[in-house]
Design an enzyme around this catalytic site. Structure first.
Site, mmCIF file in Angstrom:
data_model
loop_
_atom_site.group_PDB
_atom_site.id
_atom_site.type_symbol
_atom_site.label_atom_id
_atom_site.label_comp_id
_atom_site.label_asym_id
_atom_site.label_seq_id
_atom_site.Cartn_x
_atom_site.Cartn_y
_atom_site.Cartn_z
ATOM 1 N N SER A 102 3.619 10.780 -5.513
ATOM 2 C CA SER A 102 3.621 12.033 -4.770
ATOM 3 C C SER A 102 4.530 13.066 -5.426
ATOM 4 O O SER A 102 4.183 14.251 -5.512
ATOM 5 C CB SER A 102 4.072 11.797 -3.320
ATOM 6 O OG SER A 102 3.134 11.022 -2.614
ATOM 7 N N LEU A 142 1.773 24.655 2.455
ATOM 8 C CA LEU A 142 0.519 25.042 3.117
ATOM 9 C C LEU A 142 0.488 24.532 4.552
ATOM 10 O O LEU A 142 0.318 25.310 5.490
ATOM 11 C CB LEU A 142 -0.691 24.514 2.339
ATOM 12 C CG LEU A 142 -2.064 24.826 2.950
ATOM 13 C CD1 LEU A 142 -2.296 26.340 2.977
ATOM 14 C CD2 LEU A 142 -3.189 24.126 2.182
ATOM 15 N N THR A 143 0.677 23.223 4.754
ATOM 16 C CA THR A 143 0.605 22.620 6.076
ATOM 17 C C THR A 143 1.681 23.189 6.998
ATOM 18 O O THR A 143 2.824 23.397 6.599
ATOM 19 C CB THR A 143 0.760 21.100 5.977
ATOM 20 O OG1 THR A 143 -0.314 20.568 5.222
ATOM 21 C CG2 THR A 143 0.774 20.450 7.352
ATOM 22 N N ARG A 254 -5.942 15.718 -4.742
ATOM 23 C CA ARG A 254 -6.798 14.654 -4.197
ATOM 24 C C ARG A 254 -7.361 13.778 -5.310
ATOM 25 O O ARG A 254 -7.516 12.563 -5.129
ATOM 26 C CB ARG A 254 -7.938 15.284 -3.389
ATOM 27 C CG ARG A 254 -7.497 15.898 -2.082
ATOM 28 C CD ARG A 254 -8.550 16.820 -1.522
ATOM 29 N NE ARG A 254 -8.114 17.411 -0.266
ATOM 30 C CZ ARG A 254 -8.642 18.510 0.268
ATOM 31 N NH1 ARG A 254 -9.637 19.129 -0.359
ATOM 32 N NH2 ARG A 254 -8.191 18.984 1.405
ATOM 33 N N GLU A 374 -3.397 15.508 2.181
ATOM 34 C CA GLU A 374 -4.433 16.054 1.288
ATOM 35 C C GLU A 374 -5.828 15.894 1.899
ATOM 36 O O GLU A 374 -6.808 15.675 1.200
ATOM 37 C CB GLU A 374 -4.400 15.401 -0.098
ATOM 38 C CG GLU A 374 -3.036 15.248 -0.719
ATOM 39 C CD GLU A 374 -2.378 16.556 -1.085
ATOM 40 O OE1 GLU A 374 -3.005 17.608 -0.888
ATOM 41 O OE2 GLU A 374 -1.227 16.530 -1.550
ATOM 42 N N THR A 376 -7.433 14.518 5.903
ATOM 43 C CA THR A 376 -7.551 13.258 6.633
ATOM 44 C C THR A 376 -8.884 12.575 6.312
ATOM 45 O O THR A 376 -9.821 13.202 5.799
ATOM 46 C CB THR A 376 -7.474 13.499 8.147
ATOM 47 O OG1 THR A 376 -8.626 14.282 8.547
ATOM 48 C CG2 THR A 376 -6.200 14.247 8.529
#
Length: 395
Positions: A102, A142-143, A254, A374, A376
């Site tokens: 990550s 972003l989230t 992704r 990235e 669900t």
């Protein structure tokens, strides 16, 4: 005349997957595997248990020296390697820990890719060489607390004030956030969603660490708080307007997950296979029992299929033919099957399966996060569903 084949199946690679890799891809895998074995593997279980990486900056510099930060990008100190080489690197990194992959993925496929693809030449020159060397760390905002799968509902806003931009909002579940030197932040503006390159030393920016995680514990996860963050006009990413920008970045990340998940699966599978050969019950190794062999055979089958899918997508990406829905297929399948492999491996280890003396429970817990971030599993299911039916079912 029929050809008579000789030799034995490699018990750790019964499908012979390694033969499908090029010499360059095998070299990348070997280099990353050796680095992880020396620099991370001896310590990662302790980092996971403690919930912290003692010196993320030193690790980032080592990863930069290895050449894996932004390794699939061209120029600006990046290695310029192929998508498939990047993929096998992700597999080896996540075989050590999802948190390590990550760190590399967010740095290279999100923060660096956003600047490389959408940034100005000045932004590229300022940040990419430092990020590639690990001398600076990047994150990607972003989230939000109330906007995960639906980024169009983001509340973070950027408004013009003279020649400047002023950002206000919150981002959530941000890898590298509290150790980052630069954040790529996406915000709503009067002209649509835009991206901004935000030095984290800017007044009004803070990144509290998110604690109490039971997954990705050997990884820095933060909230980003933007409270009147004032930026010059040059902070705007000029090439990205609308959600196309951040979604293109997510597609890069992704793709790395498609490979990485198989690394976690391989680690758990090999741990279970070794354990089954050593653990004796009822007078013989449990590997000699039919149900254990069924588990091991099924795990190898799903691992082999996952790697074949990842390699196929890598070849398509290198040919410029990879479509977003195909990445969704890879992420959906490989993370799901990697989780099943880890859970099955846990049953082979019995009570030892929950001990950090073995990597299985750590990978299993980590993959619960990978399943969600990235995109669900539900969202990727609907992406594939739309691709094969022509009908959108998101709302």
């Amino acid at each position: 005349m029929p050809i008579e084949l000789t030799g034995q199946v490699d018990p750790r690679d019964p499908a012979g997957l390694s033969a499908l890799l090029t010499a360059d891809e095998r070299d990348v895998a070997s280099s990353v595997r050796q680095f992880c074995a020396e620099a991370v593997d001896p310590y990662v279980a302790e980092w996971f248990e403690r919930g912290e990486i003692p010196d993320v900056r030193a690790l980032a510099k080592e990863l930069g020296a290895l050449g894996v930060l932004g390794m699939h990008l061209e120029g600006y100190g990046c290695a310029g390697m192929s998508a498939s080489q990047y993929g096998v690197a992700c597999l080896e990194l996540e075989a050590t820990d999802s948190g390590l992959r990550s760190l590399v993925s967010v740095q290279g496929s999100l923060a660096m890719f956003a600047i490389h693809r959408w940034g100005s030449e000045e932004q590229r020159q300022e940040w990419l060489p430092r990020l590639a060397a690990g001398e600076a760390i990047g994150c990607f905002g972003l989230t939000e607390p109330d906007a995960g799968s639906d980024p169009a509902a983001m509340r973070t806003r950027a408004r013009r004030d003279g020649d400047d931009w002023v950002l206000d909002g919150r981002k959530m579940w941000i890898t590298n956030g509290s150790v980052a030197d630069v954040a790529v932040v996406w915000a709503r503006t009067d002209e649509g969603v835009r991206g901004f390159v935000v030095p984290t030393a800017t007044p009004g920016f803070s990144a509290p660490v998110i604690k109490h995680k039971m997954s990705l514990r050997a990884s820095v996860t933060s909230e980003l708080v933007l409270d009147g963050v004032r930026l010059p006009s040059t902070a705007l990413l000029p090439g990205a307007q609308g959600l196309r920008g951040p979604l293109a970045c997510l597609n890069e990340a992704r793709y790395g997950i498609v490979w990485g998940a198989m690394g976690a699966a391989r680690s758990a599978l090999h741990a279970a296979q070794a354990y089954a050969g050593e653990r004796t019950q009822f007078g013989k190794p449990i590997a000699a029992f039919q149900l254990t062999q069924q588990k091991l055979a099924d795990m190898h089958l799903e691992y082999a299929k996952g790697v074949l899918l990842a390699l196929h997508l890598g070849r398509r990406k290198d040919a410029g033919q990879l479509l977003p829905a195909q990445v969704s297929m890879g992420k959906l399948n490989n993370v799901r099957e990697a989780l099943r492999i880890c859970r099955t491996a846990r049953t082979i280890l019995g009570a030892n399966g929950i001990s950090l003396e073995f990597p299985v429970i750590r990978h299993m817990n980590n993959l619960e996060s990978v399943l969600t971030y990235e995109g669900t599993a539900e969202m990727h299911t609907l992406v594939v569903g739309q691709a094969v039916t022509g009908q959108a079912a998101f709302r």
